[in-house]
Design a protein around this motif. Structure first.
Motif, PDB file in Angstrom:
ATOM      1  N   ILE A 224      48.538  44.213  38.083  1.00 39.63           N
ATOM      2  CA  ILE A 224      49.630  43.507  37.427  1.00 39.63           C
ATOM      3  C   ILE A 224      50.519  42.912  38.506  1.00 39.63           C
ATOM      4  CG2 ILE A 224      51.621  43.736  35.909  1.00 39.63           C
ATOM      5  CD1 ILE A 224      50.172  46.124  34.621  1.00 39.63           C
ATOM      6  N   ARG A 225      50.685  41.606  38.475  1.00 32.34           N
ATOM      7  CA  ARG A 225      51.528  40.933  39.463  1.00 32.34           C
ATOM      8  C   ARG A 225      52.921  40.739  38.898  1.00 32.34           C
ATOM      9  NH1 ARG A 225      49.519  38.739  43.792  1.00 32.34           N
ATOM     10  NH2 ARG A 225      50.990  37.018  43.838  1.00 32.34           N
ATOM     11  N   ASP A 226      53.885  40.722  39.788  1.00 35.36           N
ATOM     12  CA  ASP A 226      55.258  40.477  39.379  1.00 35.36           C
ATOM     13  C   ASP A 226      55.373  39.068  38.835  1.00 35.36           C
ATOM     14  OD1 ASP A 226      56.062  42.980  40.214  1.00 35.36           O
ATOM     15  OD2 ASP A 226      56.557  42.298  42.245  1.00 35.36           O
ATOM     16  N   ARG A 227      56.263  38.910  37.860  1.00 34.88           N
ATOM     17  CA  ARG A 227      56.481  37.597  37.269  1.00 34.88           C
ATOM     18  C   ARG A 227      57.081  36.673  38.329  1.00 34.88           C
ATOM     19  NH1 ARG A 227      56.618  35.491  32.190  1.00 34.88           N
ATOM     20  NH2 ARG A 227      58.058  33.783  31.844  1.00 34.88           N
ATOM     21  N   GLY A 228      56.501  35.497  38.449  1.00 34.30           N
ATOM     22  CA  GLY A 228      57.000  34.515  39.411  1.00 34.30           C
ATOM     23  C   GLY A 228      56.437  34.693  40.804  1.00 34.30           C
ATOM     24  N   ALA A 229      55.504  35.633  40.987  1.00 35.26           N
ATOM     25  CA  ALA A 229      54.940  35.874  42.318  1.00 35.26           C
ATOM     26  C   ALA A 229      53.934  34.803  42.703  1.00 35.26           C
ATOM     27  CB  ALA A 229      54.283  37.253  42.376  1.00 35.26           C
ATOM     28  N   GLY A 230      53.476  34.032  41.733  1.00 30.57           N
ATOM     29  CA  GLY A 230      52.518  32.969  42.036  1.00 30.57           C
ATOM     30  C   GLY A 230      51.106  33.497  42.159  1.00 30.57           C
ATOM     31  N   ARG A 231      50.247  32.638  42.655  1.00 29.80           N
ATOM     32  CA  ARG A 231      48.851  33.024  42.814  1.00 29.80           C
ATOM     33  C   ARG A 231      48.705  33.962  43.995  1.00 29.80           C
ATOM     34  NH1 ARG A 231      45.248  27.739  42.863  1.00 29.80           N
ATOM     35  NH2 ARG A 231      43.749  29.338  43.374  1.00 29.80           N
ATOM     36  N   PRO A 232      47.697  34.839  43.945  1.00 27.26           N
ATOM     37  CA  PRO A 232      47.487  35.722  45.100  1.00 27.26           C
ATOM     38  C   PRO A 232      46.981  34.929  46.304  1.00 27.26           C
ATOM     39  CG  PRO A 232      45.837  36.140  43.397  1.00 27.26           C
ATOM     40  CD  PRO A 232      46.796  35.146  42.846  1.00 27.26           C
ATOM     41  N   THR A 233      47.374  35.387  47.471  1.00 22.53           N
ATOM     42  CA  THR A 233      46.868  34.752  48.689  1.00 22.53           C
ATOM     43  C   THR A 233      45.417  35.167  48.882  1.00 22.53           C
ATOM     44  OG1 THR A 233      47.537  36.602  50.079  1.00 22.53           O
ATOM     45  CG2 THR A 233      49.168  34.834  49.744  1.00 22.53           C
ATOM     46  N   LYS A 234      44.762  34.552  49.844  1.00 17.49           N
ATOM     47  CA  LYS A 234      43.363  34.875  50.094  1.00 17.49           C
ATOM     48  C   LYS A 234      43.215  36.348  50.482  1.00 17.49           C
ATOM     49  CE  LYS A 234      39.417  32.810  52.382  1.00 17.49           C
ATOM     50  NZ  LYS A 234      38.991  31.705  53.251  1.00 17.49           N
ATOM     51  N   ARG A 235      44.155  36.825  51.284  1.00 21.73           N
ATOM     52  CA  ARG A 235      44.122  38.222  51.708  1.00 21.73           C
ATOM     53  C   ARG A 235      44.316  39.156  50.513  1.00 21.73           C
ATOM     54  NH1 ARG A 235      48.222  40.813  56.209  1.00 21.73           N
ATOM     55  NH2 ARG A 235      47.288  42.885  56.239  1.00 21.73           N
ATOM     56  N   GLU A 236      45.284  38.840  49.646  1.00 30.21           N
ATOM     57  CA  GLU A 236      45.523  39.660  48.457  1.00 30.21           C
ATOM     58  C   GLU A 236      44.325  39.632  47.515  1.00 30.21           C
ATOM     59  OE1 GLU A 236      50.379  39.178  48.102  1.00 30.21           O
ATOM     60  OE2 GLU A 236      49.075  37.766  47.057  1.00 30.21           O
ATOM     61  N   ARG A 237      43.706  38.462  47.387  1.00 31.94           N
ATOM     62  CA  ARG A 237      42.533  38.353  46.524  1.00 31.94           C
ATOM     63  C   ARG A 237      41.398  39.231  47.033  1.00 31.94           C
ATOM     64  NH1 ARG A 237      38.157  35.555  47.109  1.00 31.94           N
ATOM     65  NH2 ARG A 237      39.032  34.174  48.671  1.00 31.94           N
ATOM     66  N   ARG A 238      41.179  39.257  48.337  1.00 25.94           N
ATOM     67  CA  ARG A 238      40.126  40.109  48.903  1.00 25.94           C
ATOM     68  C   ARG A 238      40.432  41.577  48.687  1.00 25.94           C
ATOM     69  NH1 ARG A 238      39.112  36.684  54.430  1.00 25.94           N
ATOM     70  NH2 ARG A 238      37.710  35.145  53.489  1.00 25.94           N
ATOM     71  N   GLU A 239      41.705  41.976  48.781  1.00 29.53           N
ATOM     72  CA  GLU A 239      42.086  43.354  48.517  1.00 29.53           C
ATOM     73  C   GLU A 239      41.836  43.722  47.054  1.00 29.53           C
ATOM     74  OE1 GLU A 239      46.151  43.590  49.743  1.00 29.53           O
ATOM     75  OE2 GLU A 239      45.651  43.591  51.885  1.00 29.53           O
ATOM     76  N   ILE A 240      42.144  42.804  46.165  1.00 29.81           N
ATOM     77  CA  ILE A 240      41.921  43.032  44.735  1.00 29.81           C
ATOM     78  C   ILE A 240      40.434  43.192  44.458  1.00 29.81           C
ATOM     79  CG2 ILE A 240      42.063  41.974  42.441  1.00 29.81           C
ATOM     80  CD1 ILE A 240      44.718  40.687  43.411  1.00 29.81           C
ATOM     81  N   GLU A 241      39.623  42.325  45.059  1.00 30.10           N
ATOM     82  CA  GLU A 241      38.165  42.408  44.842  1.00 30.10           C
ATOM     83  C   GLU A 241      37.586  43.688  45.419  1.00 30.10           C
ATOM     84  OE1 GLU A 241      36.493  38.803  46.385  1.00 30.10           O
ATOM     85  OE2 GLU A 241      37.157  37.615  44.670  1.00 30.10           O
ATOM     86  N   SER A 242      38.121  44.141  46.548  1.00 31.53           N
ATOM     87  CA  SER A 242      37.608  45.395  47.111  1.00 31.53           C
ATOM     88  C   SER A 242      37.979  46.583  46.226  1.00 31.53           C
ATOM     89  CB  SER A 242      38.132  45.601  48.531  1.00 31.53           C
ATOM     90  OG  SER A 242      39.520  45.860  48.525  1.00 31.53           O
ATOM     91  N   LEU A 243      39.154  46.526  45.585  1.00 31.67           N
ATOM     92  CA  LEU A 243      39.534  47.586  44.652  1.00 31.67           C
ATOM     93  C   LEU A 243      38.635  47.601  43.423  1.00 31.67           C
ATOM     94  CD1 LEU A 243      43.438  47.385  44.681  1.00 31.67           C
ATOM     95  CD2 LEU A 243      42.018  49.258  45.516  1.00 31.67           C
ATOM     96  N   ARG A 244      38.245  46.428  42.969  1.00 29.58           N
ATOM     97  CA  ARG A 244      37.363  46.329  41.800  1.00 29.58           C
ATOM     98  C   ARG A 244      35.924  46.657  42.142  1.00 29.58           C
ATOM     99  NH1 ARG A 244      39.485  40.789  38.879  1.00 29.58           N
ATOM    100  NH2 ARG A 244      41.454  41.653  38.162  1.00 29.58           N
ATOM    101  N   GLY A 245      35.586  46.657  43.425  1.00 33.89           N
ATOM    102  CA  GLY A 245      34.218  46.987  43.833  1.00 33.89           C
ATOM    103  C   GLY A 245      33.289  45.790  43.866  1.00 33.89           C
ATOM    104  N   HIS A 246      33.823  44.596  44.063  1.00 37.89           N
ATOM    105  CA  HIS A 246      32.992  43.378  44.105  1.00 37.89           C
ATOM    106  C   HIS A 246      32.565  43.073  45.499  1.00 37.89           C
ATOM    107  CE1 HIS A 246      33.549  42.093  39.964  1.00 37.89           C
ATOM    108  NE2 HIS A 246      34.730  42.674  40.053  1.00 37.89           N
TER     109      HIS A 246
END
Length: 127
Positions: free
Chosen positions: A105-127
């Motif tokens: 869950i991202r904070d409201r107004g935080a915008g799109r995740p950066t490339k680094r944040e996206r990779r962290e999210i994918e690693s948490l999901r196991g992709h």
């Protein structure tokens, strides 16, 4: 109990969904039908579409899909034990709290995740 569960040939799909306690109110069931979240035998259902014994009803409600087969059409709301006898539940099991927590869950107004944040999210999901 025969008065509570009136057995007829067909019943409106929104009334049946409400009667067997898949939704809390009939208006919620009708709204789900109009939004396209209810399918009867694979086709989108309008609130007044009739259902009869043997029909498959798919309802997407409260974040999960319910797949039920009509065993007995009822038009009046019935108690939970009687409602359980009116359909066969073929739904997949609800997600465990661990699976549900994976969605970030991202904070409201935080915008799109950066490339680094996206990779962290994918690693948490196991992709």
């Amino acid at each position: 109990m025969a008065e509570e569960a009136t057995e007829t040939g067909t019943v409106r799909v929104d009334a049946w969904i409400w009667s067997v306690r898949l939704t809390k109110t009939r208006s919620t069931a009708a709204t789900a039908c109009r939004a396209g979240h209810v399918k009867v035998n694979g086709d989108r259902a309008k609130p007044a579409q009739p259902v009869r014994a043997g029909d498959e009803v798919r309802l997407f409600h409260a974040g999960r899909e319910r797949i039920v087969v009509v065993r007995r059409p009822v038009s009046k709301r019935v108690g939970a034990p009687v409602a359980a006898e009116c359909f066969i539940d073929n739904s997949p099991p609800p997600p465990t709290p661990v699976e549900a927590a994976v969605v970030g869950i991202r904070d409201r107004g935080a915008g799109r995740p950066t490339k680094r944040e996206r990779r962290e999210i994918e690693s948490l999901r196991g992709h």
